[in-house]
Design an enzyme around this catalytic site. Structure first.
Site, PDB file in Angstrom:
ATOM      1  N   HIS A 411       0.832  -1.202   0.000  1.00  0.00           N
ATOM      2  CA  HIS A 411       0.000   0.000   0.000  1.00  0.00           C
ATOM      3  C   HIS A 411       0.872   1.259   0.000  1.00  0.00           C
ATOM      4  O   HIS A 411       0.723   2.145  -0.848  1.00  0.00           O
ATOM      5  CB  HIS A 411      -0.895  -0.045   1.243  1.00  0.00           C
ATOM      6  CG  HIS A 411      -1.781   1.138   1.427  1.00  0.00           C
ATOM      7  ND1 HIS A 411      -3.147   1.085   1.235  1.00  0.00           N
ATOM      8  CD2 HIS A 411      -1.529   2.418   1.815  1.00  0.00           C
ATOM      9  CE1 HIS A 411      -3.681   2.266   1.479  1.00  0.00           C
ATOM     10  NE2 HIS A 411      -2.714   3.093   1.836  1.00  0.00           N
ATOM     11  N   GLU A 412       1.793   1.328   0.957  1.00  0.00           N
ATOM     12  CA  GLU A 412       2.639   2.523   1.062  1.00  0.00           C
ATOM     13  C   GLU A 412       3.610   2.626  -0.103  1.00  0.00           C
ATOM     14  O   GLU A 412       3.972   3.726  -0.523  1.00  0.00           O
ATOM     15  CB  GLU A 412       3.389   2.523   2.394  1.00  0.00           C
ATOM     16  CG  GLU A 412       2.491   2.538   3.625  1.00  0.00           C
ATOM     17  CD  GLU A 412       1.481   3.661   3.636  1.00  0.00           C
ATOM     18  OE1 GLU A 412       1.725   4.712   3.012  1.00  0.00           O
ATOM     19  OE2 GLU A 412       0.421   3.490   4.272  1.00  0.00           O
ATOM     20  N   HIS A 415       1.902   4.537  -2.781  1.00  0.00           N
ATOM     21  CA  HIS A 415       1.999   5.981  -2.553  1.00  0.00           C
ATOM     22  C   HIS A 415       3.373   6.504  -2.956  1.00  0.00           C
ATOM     23  O   HIS A 415       3.497   7.542  -3.617  1.00  0.00           O
ATOM     24  CB  HIS A 415       1.783   6.289  -1.063  1.00  0.00           C
ATOM     25  CG  HIS A 415       0.368   6.217  -0.610  1.00  0.00           C
ATOM     26  ND1 HIS A 415      -0.672   6.767  -1.319  1.00  0.00           N
ATOM     27  CD2 HIS A 415      -0.176   5.694   0.521  1.00  0.00           C
ATOM     28  CE1 HIS A 415      -1.802   6.574  -0.651  1.00  0.00           C
ATOM     29  NE2 HIS A 415      -1.532   5.923   0.452  1.00  0.00           N
ATOM     30  N   HIS A 418       3.909   6.678  -6.640  1.00  0.00           N
ATOM     31  CA  HIS A 418       3.127   7.798  -7.166  1.00  0.00           C
ATOM     32  C   HIS A 418       3.914   9.095  -6.990  1.00  0.00           C
ATOM     33  O   HIS A 418       4.013   9.928  -7.908  1.00  0.00           O
ATOM     34  CB  HIS A 418       1.789   7.865  -6.423  1.00  0.00           C
ATOM     35  CG  HIS A 418       0.767   8.737  -7.067  1.00  0.00           C
ATOM     36  ND1 HIS A 418      -0.518   8.851  -6.591  1.00  0.00           N
ATOM     37  CD2 HIS A 418       0.821   9.569  -8.138  1.00  0.00           C
ATOM     38  CE1 HIS A 418      -1.210   9.687  -7.357  1.00  0.00           C
ATOM     39  NE2 HIS A 418      -0.406  10.148  -8.293  1.00  0.00           N
TER      40      HIS A 418
END
Length: 643
Positions: A411-412, A415, A418
């Protein structure tokens, strides 16, 4: 409008709190190998260097006033002012992220906490020093601004910003008024600061002894781990002890949250918005109807949640499902534990559909100090990703060795990648992307991780465990986060009606909502009254404003995008992947709803949510088929409940 301080506070893109140490108390930070710590020296070589940079920025802030009154002199003058403002903001970013990270390493230490407070004050000062810019731009005719963009090449980097300023005109005050509003920023985080210290440093969390003989200190991270205990008696002990501790500080935490809400009401009123919700969503041009439709759609689909709860009860062999039973693994025979290095390898393998360059860049980041992986005494609970333009992302984790922790890493990492791709392809002025699209990047990585693990599973128990975890992701993200969103909307609307928010009132409101979601009155899942205090440890209510709904909308979007990427990969195409990577590379160059539509998902319709419900029901169908096969063809009771 959002101040720079508020933007920096939201810059850390948070996940659900992660676990604590794998056996009782977390270790001292000094005992953790350096390869598992982030590299803050890429920002500043020392605290002393940080202090020097802070003082230098404070000294330079007054000089920005030389641009005031001259924005309309020429296109060059406008570009000079905006570029100088960006330079000051970037310097503050370094200062703020470093101080925040040093604080999060050990929230008990007064020195780093003081550094963060100083960084927050400096952010307020920068807000005040630049508060006249937007009103100054708005004093110019819109066509003159657009003419300047066409005439001055440097303003090409600022075209989206300038058009957005024009959009803000009905909610922008005069320059002196905006300066006063900016100066209140130092007060707006008081409730958040009180809650952070209480929850991470001062609250006397209890220690319980499980049936295994293990002693667990039930701080937030310890609770996250211990609530998965396989024995129901242990789970009940954990829930009673943890929520009992929260109950003792209900009034204090309620006062802290009310302070945050008052700051939101001030922002709404001073900038002439009809509601706190409208004020929060206006920044990214998200229609209020998107938020309300999500809440309505989820409530309309509570039977799907209740179907899952019935399936969970059946698989756990319980006569009555309780709120304490929601986090223990569905398949007890599969005890999946992972080392940190295994989790990294799994994450890198899972993102292969996004291409070799994506994989390689993420692998390099794991090796070069992006991430603070492991829990430690006093460390900030949870997980997040943040970054500094021109440097690299920073991830905080509290890896505990469970599947959920592997998923949090993926998940991180979404980020962080991105952030990297945005930094590489956008100027600083367009690099900060909206949360509404940020959580798409994180949840898409989680989806890829799940699908890779499911494809590699060799046995039905493995598949059941993964499918069950996927159902939990859908429950906690689509239903639980929307439940939080409905609660957040309810207490803001109560405050807007003039009702005072006390801890007791907040717990009463929350309990009513959680019981409705989980079918308490229908006997689907029993929710004890004590659990009405759950709101008090959800950090998002204190650190953000109308944030959590975006977890649900983003999962809806990422599920659709991930499916398209997988289907293209199976046919040797990369169209969907390329559109998705273009979304990441676009950063903040357009509004998030427009970016998602270009990537292939229209969030202004209900179709993506309906598709997510199809996936959830399809996952349950697959689980029930496996269970029926194991039971000699007998269907599970959850199927009967569905009918």
């Amino acid at each position: 409008m959002a101040t720079l301080l508020a933007s920096l506070a939201a810059f850390a893109l948070a996940a659900a709190p992660a676990g604590s140490a794998a056996s009782g108390a977390a270790p001292d930070r000094a005992k953790i190998p350096d390869k598992y710590k982030w590299k803050l020296t890429d920002l500043f070589p020392s605290d002393a260097a940080w202090a020097a940079a802070k003082e230098a920025l404070a000294k330079d802030l007054p000089g920005f006033a030389r641009h005031q009154g001259h924005l309309g002199d020429s296109p060059k003058a406008l570009a000079d002012a905006l570029d100088d403002m960006a330079a000051l903001q970037l310097r503050l970013e370094r200062i703020f992220v470093y101080a925040s990270a040093r604080t999060d390493e050990d929230t008990r230490q007064p020195g780093p906490r003081a550094m963060r407070a100083e960084a927050e004050r400096l952010a307020v000062q920068l807000d005040a020093a630049t508060s006249w810019v937007r009103p100054g731009i708005l004093a110019l005719p819109a066509e003159r601004i657009r003419g300047a963009i066409a005439a001055e090449p440097r303003l090409g980097a600022w075209d989206f910003y300038l058009e957005d300023v024009i959009r803000w005109k009905p909610h922008t005050l005069s320059a002196p008024e905006e300066r006063i509003v900016a100066m209140t920023g130092d007060l707006s985080g008081a409730g958040r600061s009180v809650d952070t210290v209480l929850m991470n440093a001062d609250l006397p969390y209890p220690t319980v002894t499980l049936s295994t003989g293990e002693k667990v200190r039930l701080d937030q991270a310890g609770y996250q781990r211990a609530r998965t205990a396989p024995r129901r008696a242990d789970r009940e002990k954990v829930f009673q002890a943890f929520f009992g501790a929260l109950k003792g500080y209900e009034r204090t935490v309620g006062t802290a949250l009310y302070a945050q809400v008052k700051a939101h009401l001030f922002e709404k009123d001073v900038h002439r918005f009809g509601s706190s919700l409208e004020s929060a969503l206006f920044t990214d041009e998200i229609p209020v109807e998107v938020y309300r439709r999500l809440v309505a759609d989820v409530n309309a689909n509570l039977p799907t949640l209740h179907r899952y709860l019935a399936l969970r009860k059946h698989m756990l062999g319980l006569k009555q499902l309780g709120y304490e039973d929601l986090y223990t693994p569905l398949v007890k025979e599969v005890d999946r534990r992972y080392t940190m290095d295994q989790a990294i390898a799994m994450t890198l393998a899972a993102v292969a559909p996004l291409g070799a360059p994506y994989q390689a860049q993420l692998a390099k980041g794991f090796e070069t100090g992006w991430t603070d992986f492991l829990p430690a005494q006093g460390k900030q609970a949870g997980a997040y990703s943040t970054g500094v333009y021109g440097v690299h992302p920073y991830q905080l984790l509290n890896f505990n060795g469970q599947w959920d922790d592997v998923s949090t890493l993926a998940h991180e990492a979404g980020h962080s990648m991105h952030t990297v791709l945005s930094y590489e392809h956008q100027p600083y002025s367009k690099s900060a992307y909206a949360t509404f699209v940020a959580e798409v990047a994180s949840t898409l990585n989680e989806n890829l991780l799940f699908r890779k693990a499911l494809a590699d599973a060799k046995t039905d128990p493995e598949r059941l465990a993964l499918l069950g975890q996927h159902l939990e992701t859908l429950r906690t993200t689509l239903f639980r986060q929307t439940m939080f969103a409905e609660f957040e909307l309810a207490y803001h609307e109560a405050a807007e009606r003039g009702e005072a928010l006390t801890g007791e009132k907040l717990s009463e409101m929350y309990l009513a909502i959680v019981r409705r979601y989980y079918g308490h009155d229908q006997g689907v899942c029993n929710v004890a009254a004590l659990y009405g205090d759950e709101w008090s440890y959800i950090l998002h209510f204190f650190n953000y404003r109308f944030y959590v709904y975006q977890y649900a909308t983003s999962l809806v979007a990422s599920t659709s995008l991930a499916k398209a990427i997988r289907e293209d990969e199976a046919h040797g195409r990369t169209d969907a992947r390329d559109r998705y990577l273009a979304l990441l590379e676009s950063g903040g160059s357009a509004y998030p709803v427009d970016l998602l539509r270009k990537a292939g998902v229209d969030m202004t319709t209900s179709a993506p949510f309906a598709a997510a419900m199809e996936e959830m029901n399809g996952t349950m169908d697959e689980i029930e088929a496996i269970l029926a096969r194991q039971q000699g063809g007998r269907a599970a009771p959850a199927r009967e409940r569905k009918r």
